[in-house]
Design a protein around this motif. Structure first.
Motif, PDB file in Angstrom:
ATOM      1  N   ILE A  69       0.844  -1.194   0.000  1.00  0.00           N
ATOM      2  CA  ILE A  69       0.000   0.000   0.000  1.00  0.00           C
ATOM      3  C   ILE A  69       0.881   1.246   0.000  1.00  0.00           C
ATOM      4  CG2 ILE A  69      -1.763   1.285   1.249  1.00  0.00           C
ATOM      5  CD1 ILE A  69      -2.718  -1.429   2.362  1.00  0.00           C
ATOM      6  N   ARG A  70       0.743   2.069  -1.033  1.00  0.00           N
ATOM      7  CA  ARG A  70       1.542   3.272  -1.209  1.00  0.00           C
ATOM      8  C   ARG A  70       0.646   4.499  -1.196  1.00  0.00           C
ATOM      9  NH1 ARG A  70       6.680   1.999  -0.488  1.00  0.00           N
ATOM     10  NH2 ARG A  70       7.795   2.279  -2.394  1.00  0.00           N
ATOM     11  N   LEU A  71       1.207   5.618  -0.761  1.00  0.00           N
ATOM     12  CA  LEU A  71       0.479   6.883  -0.818  1.00  0.00           C
ATOM     13  C   LEU A  71       0.665   7.506  -2.193  1.00  0.00           C
ATOM     14  CD1 LEU A  71       1.157   8.485   2.660  1.00  0.00           C
ATOM     15  CD2 LEU A  71      -0.627   6.896   1.961  1.00  0.00           C
ATOM     16  N   VAL A  72      -0.445   8.021  -2.724  1.00  0.00           N
ATOM     17  CA  VAL A  72      -0.491   8.573  -4.077  1.00  0.00           C
ATOM     18  C   VAL A  72      -1.216   9.904  -4.028  1.00  0.00           C
ATOM     19  CG1 VAL A  72      -1.496   8.216  -6.376  1.00  0.00           C
ATOM     20  CG2 VAL A  72      -0.549   6.280  -5.127  1.00  0.00           C
ATOM     21  N   ILE A  73      -0.744  10.850  -4.832  1.00  0.00           N
ATOM     22  CA  ILE A  73      -1.480  12.099  -5.037  1.00  0.00           C
ATOM     23  C   ILE A  73      -2.033  12.074  -6.447  1.00  0.00           C
ATOM     24  CG2 ILE A  73      -1.329  14.604  -5.283  1.00  0.00           C
ATOM     25  CD1 ILE A  73       0.660  14.625  -3.011  1.00  0.00           C
ATOM     26  N   ARG A  74      -3.339  12.319  -6.568  1.00  0.00           N
ATOM     27  CA  ARG A  74      -4.028  12.334  -7.860  1.00  0.00           C
ATOM     28  C   ARG A  74      -4.460  13.760  -8.168  1.00  0.00           C
ATOM     29  NH1 ARG A  74      -8.567   8.322  -7.633  1.00  0.00           N
ATOM     30  NH2 ARG A  74      -6.847   6.891  -7.964  1.00  0.00           N
ATOM     31  N   ASP A  75      -4.079  14.250  -9.341  1.00  0.00           N
ATOM     32  CA  ASP A  75      -4.562  15.537  -9.821  1.00  0.00           C
ATOM     33  C   ASP A  75      -5.992  15.319 -10.300  1.00  0.00           C
ATOM     34  OD1 ASP A  75      -5.099  17.448 -12.255  1.00  0.00           O
ATOM     35  OD2 ASP A  75      -3.487  18.389 -11.085  1.00  0.00           O
ATOM     36  N   LEU A  76      -6.934  16.040  -9.737  1.00  0.00           N
ATOM     37  CA  LEU A  76      -8.340  15.788 -10.053  1.00  0.00           C
ATOM     38  C   LEU A  76      -8.733  16.241 -11.456  1.00  0.00           C
ATOM     39  CD1 LEU A  76      -9.857  16.557  -6.570  1.00  0.00           C
ATOM     40  CD2 LEU A  76      -9.817  14.345  -7.729  1.00  0.00           C
ATOM     41  N   ALA A  77      -8.063  17.233 -11.999  1.00  0.00           N
ATOM     42  CA  ALA A  77      -8.403  17.703 -13.347  1.00  0.00           C
ATOM     43  C   ALA A  77      -7.875  16.753 -14.418  1.00  0.00           C
ATOM     44  CB  ALA A  77      -7.854  19.105 -13.567  1.00  0.00           C
ATOM     45  N   SER A  78      -6.633  16.332 -14.287  1.00  0.00           N
ATOM     46  CA  SER A  78      -6.015  15.513 -15.336  1.00  0.00           C
ATOM     47  C   SER A  78      -6.069  14.010 -15.062  1.00  0.00           C
ATOM     48  CB  SER A  78      -4.547  15.917 -15.505  1.00  0.00           C
ATOM     49  OG  SER A  78      -3.790  15.510 -14.369  1.00  0.00           O
TER      50      SER A  78
END
Length: 185
Positions: A69-78
């Motif tokens: 399990i890794r932490l991820v940042i997702r750009d909501l627009a792209s």
């Protein structure tokens, strides 16, 4: 839906949550505009979404990685994603958006520590005191960003973000999933 979990509300009126085995969805606070907020594959293994203070990104924990399990940042627009390069659960943006707090530890024993990391993946550091164990049963920032509330072994504790000092909340035995009340403008 029968299995919505880990809901978090954004400042711009969205409620983000995990559905079933790991799709992240969002809905307006009035119940309208239900939609996926990311990967459109079933059983993706995403969980614990938390929207950034400006509403443009989402931090989450994902089991889509061979390393766990890794932490991820997702750009909501792209929809673009960036791994923070750390294993953990319960990622939470600071009120200013300059740090992310998270729990990391042994999933089997449910024992671990609280860490801070910057959104670009740098500056990863243990915040909780050495020798103290925390459970993945809730984590939240105070509105001023000075404290975190986390579930220790027997009680909830406040952890000062500048020093790592932990203050047990004696009345909270057998409590979990605490949250600070948001400031009302």
């Amino acid at each position: 839906f029968a299995d919505e979990k880990y809901a978090r509300v954004s400042r711009d009126g969205w409620v983000y949550f995990r559905w079933q085995e790991g799709e992240i969805w969002r809905v307006r606070v009035d119940g309208s505009s239900l939609e996926r907020a990311g990967v459109t594959d079933t059983l993706t293994g995403d969980t614990h979404p938390d929207p950034s203070p400006d509403g443009t990104r989402l931090v989450l924990a994902s089991s889509r990685f061979p390393e766990g399990i890794r932490l991820v940042i997702r750009d909501l627009a792209s929809g673009a994603e960036q791994s923070l390069g750390v294993q953990g659960l319960l990622p939470r943006w600071s009120p200013s958006g300059d740090r992310i707090a998270y729990w990391s530890g042994d999933l089997f024993s449910q024992r671990g520590a609280i860490y801070l990391i910057q959104p670009d993946g740098s500056g990863n550091q243990r915040l909780s005191p050495l020798g103290k164990e925390y459970r993945p049963e809730g984590l939240d920032w105070s509105p001023d960003g000075e404290w975190l509330v986390a579930r220790a072994d027997t009680t909830l504790e406040l952890i000062q973000t500048s020093t790592g000092t932990a203050l047990p909340l004696a009345y909270s035995r057998d409590h979990s999933w605490a949250a600070f009340r948001p400031q009302v403008p």
